[in-house]
Design a protein around this motif. Structure first.
Motif, PDB file in Angstrom:
ATOM      1  N   ASP A   1       1.362   5.059   4.285  1.00 31.63           N
ATOM      2  CA  ASP A   1       1.165   3.787   4.996  1.00 31.63           C
ATOM      3  C   ASP A   1       1.273   4.013   6.492  1.00 31.63           C
ATOM      4  O   ASP A   1       2.103   4.780   6.969  1.00 31.63           O
ATOM      5  CB  ASP A   1       2.181   2.738   4.548  1.00 31.63           C
ATOM      6  CG  ASP A   1       1.698   1.323   4.898  1.00 31.63           C
ATOM      7  OD1 ASP A   1       1.485   0.535   3.965  1.00 31.63           O
ATOM      8  OD2 ASP A   1       1.531   1.022   6.101  1.00 31.63           O
ATOM      9  N   SER A   2       0.433   3.310   7.215  1.00 32.22           N
ATOM     10  CA  SER A   2       0.445   3.476   8.664  1.00 32.22           C
ATOM     11  C   SER A   2       1.651   2.787   9.302  1.00 32.22           C
ATOM     12  O   SER A   2       2.030   3.127  10.417  1.00 32.22           O
ATOM     13  CB  SER A   2      -0.851   2.952   9.275  1.00 32.22           C
ATOM     14  OG  SER A   2      -1.163   1.701   8.744  1.00 32.22           O
ATOM     15  N   ASN A   3       2.254   1.848   8.612  1.00 37.00           N
ATOM     16  CA  ASN A   3       3.446   1.195   9.157  1.00 37.00           C
ATOM     17  C   ASN A   3       4.642   2.138   9.111  1.00 37.00           C
ATOM     18  O   ASN A   3       4.704   3.013   8.263  1.00 37.00           O
ATOM     19  CB  ASN A   3       3.792  -0.057   8.352  1.00 37.00           C
ATOM     20  CG  ASN A   3       2.819  -1.178   8.647  1.00 37.00           C
ATOM     21  OD1 ASN A   3       2.253  -1.244   9.726  1.00 37.00           O
ATOM     22  ND2 ASN A   3       2.622  -2.034   7.671  1.00 37.00           N
ATOM     23  N   PRO A   4       5.600   1.908   9.997  1.00 34.33           N
ATOM     24  CA  PRO A   4       6.778   2.765   9.957  1.00 34.33           C
ATOM     25  C   PRO A   4       7.661   2.511   8.725  1.00 34.33           C
ATOM     26  O   PRO A   4       8.475   3.348   8.378  1.00 34.33           O
ATOM     27  CB  PRO A   4       7.530   2.415  11.250  1.00 34.33           C
ATOM     28  CG  PRO A   4       6.980   1.115  11.713  1.00 34.33           C
ATOM     29  CD  PRO A   4       5.596   1.008  11.165  1.00 34.33           C
ATOM     30  N   ARG A   5       7.481   1.372   8.079  1.00 29.53           N
ATOM     31  CA  ARG A   5       8.302   1.042   6.921  1.00 29.53           C
ATOM     32  C   ARG A   5       7.450   0.472   5.802  1.00 29.53           C
ATOM     33  O   ARG A   5       6.366  -0.029   6.040  1.00 29.53           O
ATOM     34  CB  ARG A   5       9.375   0.012   7.299  1.00 29.53           C
ATOM     35  CG  ARG A   5      10.500   0.573   8.156  1.00 29.53           C
ATOM     36  CD  ARG A   5      11.371  -0.524   8.721  1.00 29.53           C
ATOM     37  NE  ARG A   5      10.675  -1.285   9.745  1.00 29.53           N
ATOM     38  CZ  ARG A   5      10.615  -0.925  11.021  1.00 29.53           C
ATOM     39  NH1 ARG A   5      11.200   0.181  11.422  1.00 29.53           N
ATOM     40  NH2 ARG A   5       9.951  -1.654  11.893  1.00 29.53           N
ATOM     41  N   LEU A   6       7.967   0.543   4.589  1.00 27.36           N
ATOM     42  CA  LEU A   6       7.284  -0.070   3.452  1.00 27.36           C
ATOM     43  C   LEU A   6       7.283  -1.592   3.599  1.00 27.36           C
ATOM     44  O   LEU A   6       8.034  -2.149   4.386  1.00 27.36           O
ATOM     45  CB  LEU A   6       8.005   0.304   2.148  1.00 27.36           C
ATOM     46  CG  LEU A   6       7.846   1.748   1.670  1.00 27.36           C
ATOM     47  CD1 LEU A   6       8.712   1.986   0.443  1.00 27.36           C
ATOM     48  CD2 LEU A   6       6.383   2.063   1.375  1.00 27.36           C
ATOM     49  N   GLY A   7       6.450  -2.245   2.820  1.00 28.82           N
ATOM     50  CA  GLY A   7       6.478  -3.705   2.795  1.00 28.82           C
ATOM     51  C   GLY A   7       5.144  -4.361   3.080  1.00 28.82           C
ATOM     52  O   GLY A   7       4.929  -5.519   2.729  1.00 28.82           O
ATOM     53  N   GLY A   8       4.250  -3.627   3.725  1.00 25.45           N
ATOM     54  CA  GLY A   8       2.918  -4.186   3.971  1.00 25.45           C
ATOM     55  C   GLY A   8       2.949  -5.335   4.953  1.00 25.45           C
ATOM     56  O   GLY A   8       3.841  -5.432   5.795  1.00 25.45           O
TER      57      GLY A   8
END
Ligand code: FAD
Ligand code: FAD
Ligand code: FES
Lengths: 458, 382, 79
Positions: free
Chosen positions: A31-38
């Protein structure tokens, strides 16, 4: 090769990973985000949720506890291909991954409509306003209007109110009545959510105005005022209803566009949704796409919200476990009790919402010749009309290449659909299904450093 | 029935150049394309108008005339297609390579191409970001550039203003001939057009049209990729390429060939081309080609390591067995004129090709001896 | 943690994106457009629209909204 690659760590990707791990399989989430969760659980590093954090915490804990799930955050897939049963992903850290089983859980992004001034600083998408607030408490402005169409406008306005923003109004372009009751029919949680949003908004005396839209934003270098107006059932401005209001920011949202970039590169079949003509991944009952071993779940198979994403993710995870021989079909049945019927119930409801909150053609009457359609390349409505009427562009692709509309850095993610509709109207024939599919053709999904690319060949 | 003096099949840069020059000469032209305008290779090309990479005399003559014709057209119809004389720089980092470049330059010079050998200091003035290890190069002030799709679109716009017609999305189904076998009409999916002259400007697909008319022509596709970077301030001022590029163009090897050809565009993006592969119409992206292009470009312009790849273009250059374009009347079918197979130079050489063809149709002298381009070199006369 | 904003050293917090960090400092405008020199700020907030692009550590066109602050980072914005 045996582990499942999951593109997208939102609700769909997370719930699939958990099912795969429960069945004893391995998975890697990119995922491109630093954290999971969308997009839904876009919270800060210390999970601070105003609402609905429990489900995230539980999923995240289970993912952390399964050593067989690897999470690669802050990593973007910039290219994908599928050949001879093997999927390959190229990541922006210069590495690549291959696998026989892959889940597309790339979600969706805000759908936008242009109007004069929509490119001024202070103008954000509804999802964007929500995202920066959830992620770090950043506020898009102090006094704002929330406008567009769709049930999503309410939670956005409510979060802004809770964060101390003065919300001057929620403008819903469609005229909708009694949808809270529909919600109740589907899900008590949704019903409770809606009641809560209305409470927050009415306590803050936020006017909710049905059949209104922002038709222009003005200001010197940033938004200083907006022009709002009453629109008819086709979104055409009703004469004599124009009002001008001071504000310093606006959040506009017109539903969501499924993110098909990776799906397109993998060559999976897609459908054009009968209601809003969005392009969605075609999946079977097990969430498998037309390509063997490639599954899809969540918004990229059709916008339906977090609950549908979670269920589709579970169904996909279980089906992947069966395909990989981790569990029997009997076991899979036990694990999937109720999921399929729940999925069709929510899907039905999501489709009902899509019909109610449809984008009506009259929005084009808000444009003036100088209105920017393509934000990246600064292409105006007039220029697009010109390539059609003066240069003879007779399809979406040619109009795009001749005007540069959609040729910029976002690769038509923001303007593609809306420009296709504008060009269709100018030509006198709506964009074909294949033209709509073509909007999602981005062989390079995200920009990649030339140096990283060069080093890859070493 | 519709009547035209000439039917041009193909609305790419070549077809639209032919149509423009014929319409300006007073002919009634109908352009027919099965797709949209400039939807073929023209929509995937880079827009270099190059004299610098031409080696064979007829090719040099065609390129030099075409280059000037480009600017004359811009004077006549307005430069709405980003035409500019930016100049080219050819370099090599080996002594042998440089010797080859010098020899080529003096040969080109003898045939009317301006060439200037430049040293490191001058090179840094021309291209401040070029790798300082590169100490000498040949400067070609005559190389130009345009935006190919806009060019084709504006040429066709002028054709319409000159009472010509452009039929998009119209398939050519066949040809009507008189009892001598000469063309008298073109059957299309819209309606039949009565005409004595047909120009086959269908690029990579020109063989199909020749067959449809009862003849034959061997034009094949040669795949190419171009990298497009994210927009940047003006970093690169000329079209810069190394000598290997010229070697590649003439090569007969089907495997991947590439060498950096780097240039900036009006819109701020930088184009890095161009790979060459002969593998039919395979549209998949070849990662090795992308990696190699990136590496070669950075070695010429280290500053590119700070930029990102945004898009990749892929196109199929139309090439003939001897790598020269096919311009002239079919040896078997009277009235059928081919103008195709311009390979990696079709944008640059389109106007000159159009002039040759127009002269042939009008029975006037051509500006150069066009014998080397005639289709009969590949066609056994029936 | 310290970063450099147009060459000036400023105190920054961890776990924050360049975009939200700048917005909290009331730096709404992140760049001027290439053709018309118009100001732009964050629009989509999630890395989709490329309106928030700034130069980070010498690399142009980086999306402020999805780039996390790092110690010593150099950010150039135009406003
Ligand atoms: C900005 C925004 C805010 C939203 N806020 C809310 C909200 O507050 N409440 C609500 O109910 N719904 C919200 N939604 C709706 C949201 O779409 C769904 O609720 C839910 O998040 C969908 O889950 P998903 O797993 O299908 O996709 P998402 O949650 O969208 O997850 C997809 C993930 O895939 C990643 N991804 C995509 N492509 C790539 C790639 N090439 N490389 C690496 N990673 C990639 C993305 O970074 C993303 O994290 C929001 C949507 C958006 C766009
Ligand atoms: C990567 C790449 C880079 C290039 N860079 C350059 C460059 O920098 N400079 C340069 O000079 N050249 C360059 N070229 C080459 C140049 O693009 C081509 O030589 C040129 O575009 C050919 O133009 P054309 O009009 O012959 O063909 P096309 O543009 O392909 O036009 C042919 C047209 O015919 C139509 N057609 C085909 N069959 C039929 C039919 N049966 N009925 C009706 N219509 C039909 C097609 O739809 C098409 O529109 C490059 C090529 C590639 C691939
Ligand atoms: S705000 Fe859209 S990419 Fe950053």
């Amino acid at each position: 090769m045996s582990r499942t690659i999951i593109v997208g760590g939102g609700p769909a990707g997370m719930s699939a990973a958990v099912e795969i791990a429960r069945a004893g399989g391995d998975a890697i989430i990119i995922d491109s985000n630093p954290r999971l969760g969308g997009q839904y659980w876009r919270h800060g590093p210390v999970a601070e949720f105003s609402y609905d954090g429990e489900r995230f915490v539980a999923l995240q804990a289970e993912i952390n506890n399964h050593p067989s799930i690897e999470v690669r955050a802050s990593t973007q897939v910039w290219r994908a291909s599928y050949q001879d049963g093997v999927a390959t992903l190229w990541l922006n850290d210069g590495t690549s991954l291959t696998g026989e089983t892959l889940l597309i859980a790339t979600g969706a992004y805000d759908r936008s409509l242009p109007f004069p001034g929509w490119d001024l600083p202070g103008s954000m998408t509804a999802g964007g306003a929500q995202a920066i607030l959830k992620a770090s408490g950043a506020l898009l402005g102090r006094s704002v209007f929330v406008a567009g169409t769709g049930p999503f406008l309410l939670p956005v306005a409510a979060s802004l109110v809770e964060a101390g923003v003065k919300v001057l109004g929620v403008l819903e372009a469609n005229r909708v009545n009694g949808w809270v009751n529909h919600l109740g029919a589907v899900d008590v949680r949704k019903m409770k959510d809606a009641v809560r949003y209305f409470k927050i908004l009415s306590a803050a005396k936020v006017p909710i105005r049905m059949g209104y839209a922002i038709i222009e934003a003005r200001g010197d270098g940033r938004i200083e005022e907006v022009v709002i107006a009453k629109v008819d059932r086709n979104f055409t401005v009703k004469p004599g209803t124009v009002e001008v209001h001071k504000c310093d920011a606006i959040a506009t949202g017109w539903g969501f566009t499924p993110d098909l970039t990776i799906a397109h590169s993998l060559g999976v079949s897609t459908d054009v949704h009968p209601i809003d003509r969005s392009v969605v991944i075609h999946v079977d009952a097990f969430q498998e796409t037309s390509q063997y071993g490639i599954f899809a779940a969540g918004e990229s198979t059709g916008v339906g919200g977090v609950d549908l994403a979670l269920i589709e993710g579970r169904i996909a995870g279980i089906a992947i476990a069966v395909q990989r021989g981790l569990i029997s079909t009997v076991e899979a049945k036990n694990r999937s009790v109720g999921l399929a019927s729940e999925r069709s119930k929510i899907r039905k409801f999501a489709n009902a919402l899509l019909s109610v909150y449809k984008i009506r053609e009259g929005w084009r009457s808000w444009l003036n010749p100088e209105t920017i359609l393509c934000r990246c390349e600064e292409v105006t409505f007039k220029q697009v009309r010109n390539v059609v009427h003066d240069l003879g562009a007779s399809d979406v692709r040619t109009a795009k290449l001749l005007s540069r509309c959609g040729m910029g850095m976002c690769q038509a993610r923001v303007c593609g659909r809306m420009v296709a509709d504008v060009i269709g109207a100018e030509i006198g024939a709506p964009a074909t299904d294949d033209e709509l599919r073509g909007i999602h053709n981005r062989p390079i999904a995200h920009p990649i450093s030339l140096q990283t690319l060069a080093d890859q060949g070493q | 029935m519709k009547t035209a003096d000439v039917v041009v099949i193909g609305a790419g840069v070549v077809g639209s150049s032919c149509a423009l020059i014929m319409a300006e000469a007073g002919l009634k032209v109908i352009v027919v394309d099965r797709g949209p305008i400039a939807g073929g290779t023209t929509g995937a090309g880079e827009g270099n108008i190059m004299v610098s990479d031409k080696e064979i005399v007829p090719e040099i003559q065609l390129a030099v005339r075409s280059r000037n014709a480009w600017f004359e057209i811009a004077d006549r119809i307005g430069n709405n297609f980003e035409l500019q004389a930016k100049g080219g720089i050819a370099l090599s980092r080996t002594d042998a390579g440089m010797a080859g470049l010098r020899a080529l330059a003096s040969h080109q010079n003898a045939h009317g191409i301006e060439t200037i050998e430049v040293d490191g200091a001058r090179l840094r003035e021309l291209e401040p970001h070029m790798n300082p290890e590169i100490e000498t190069a040949i400067h070609y002030p005559g190389d130009g550039q345009c935006q190919p799709m806009l060019s084709a679109a504006y040429f066709l716009r002028t054709v319409r203003h000159l009472k010509g017609e452009v039929w998009q999305r119209t398939e050519v189904l066949g040809f009507s001939k008189d009892k001598d076998g000469s063309i008298i009409g073109v059957r299309t999916s819209k309606e039949e057009i009565s005409t004595r002259y047909v120009v086959n400007a269908t690029g990579t697909w020109a063989g199909d049209i020749a067959r449809l008319a009862g003849s034959e022509l061997s034009i094949m596709p040669r795949r190419g990729f171009i990298l497009v970077t994210t927009p940047a301030p003006k970093l690169i001022h000329h079209k810069v390429y190394d000598a290997d590029y010229v070697a590649n163009v003439a090569s007969d090897s089907p495997e991947l060939q590439s060498s950096a050809v780097v240039e900036g565009t009006e819109s701020g993006t930088i184009l890095i081309g161009a790979s060459r592969e002969r593998i039919g119409f395979d549209s998949r992206i070849n990662m090795a080609a992308l990696e190699r292009l990136a590496k070669q470009a950075i070695s010429v312009f280290p500053v590119l390591s700070k930029l990102e790849l945004l898009r990749v273009y892929r196109g199929f250059r139309p090439y003939s067995p001897d790598h020269l374009p096919v311009i002239g009347e079919d040896a078997n079918v009277k009235g059928l004129f081919h103008c195709a197979g311009h390979e990696g130079a079709g944008i640059g050489t389109a106007p000159g090709s159009g002039e040759i063809l127009t002269a042939m149709i009008l029975g006037k002298p051509t500006f150069m001896d066009a014998t080397p381009f005639l289709p009969k070199r590949f066609q056994g006369v029936a | 943690m310290r970063i450099y904003l147009n060459g000036v050293e400023v105190e920054a917090t961890e776990n924050e994106s360049v975009g939200t960090f700048l917005l909290k400092r009331r730096q709404q405008v992140l760049r001027k457009t290439r053709f018309n020199d118009q100001p732009r700020g964050m629009f989509c907030g999630i890395g989709v629209c490329f309106d928030c692009i700034v130069t980070i550590d010498g690399i142009a066109n980086q999306r402020a909204c999805i780039t996390q602050l790092r110690d010593g980072m150099r950010i150039e914005v135009t406003s």
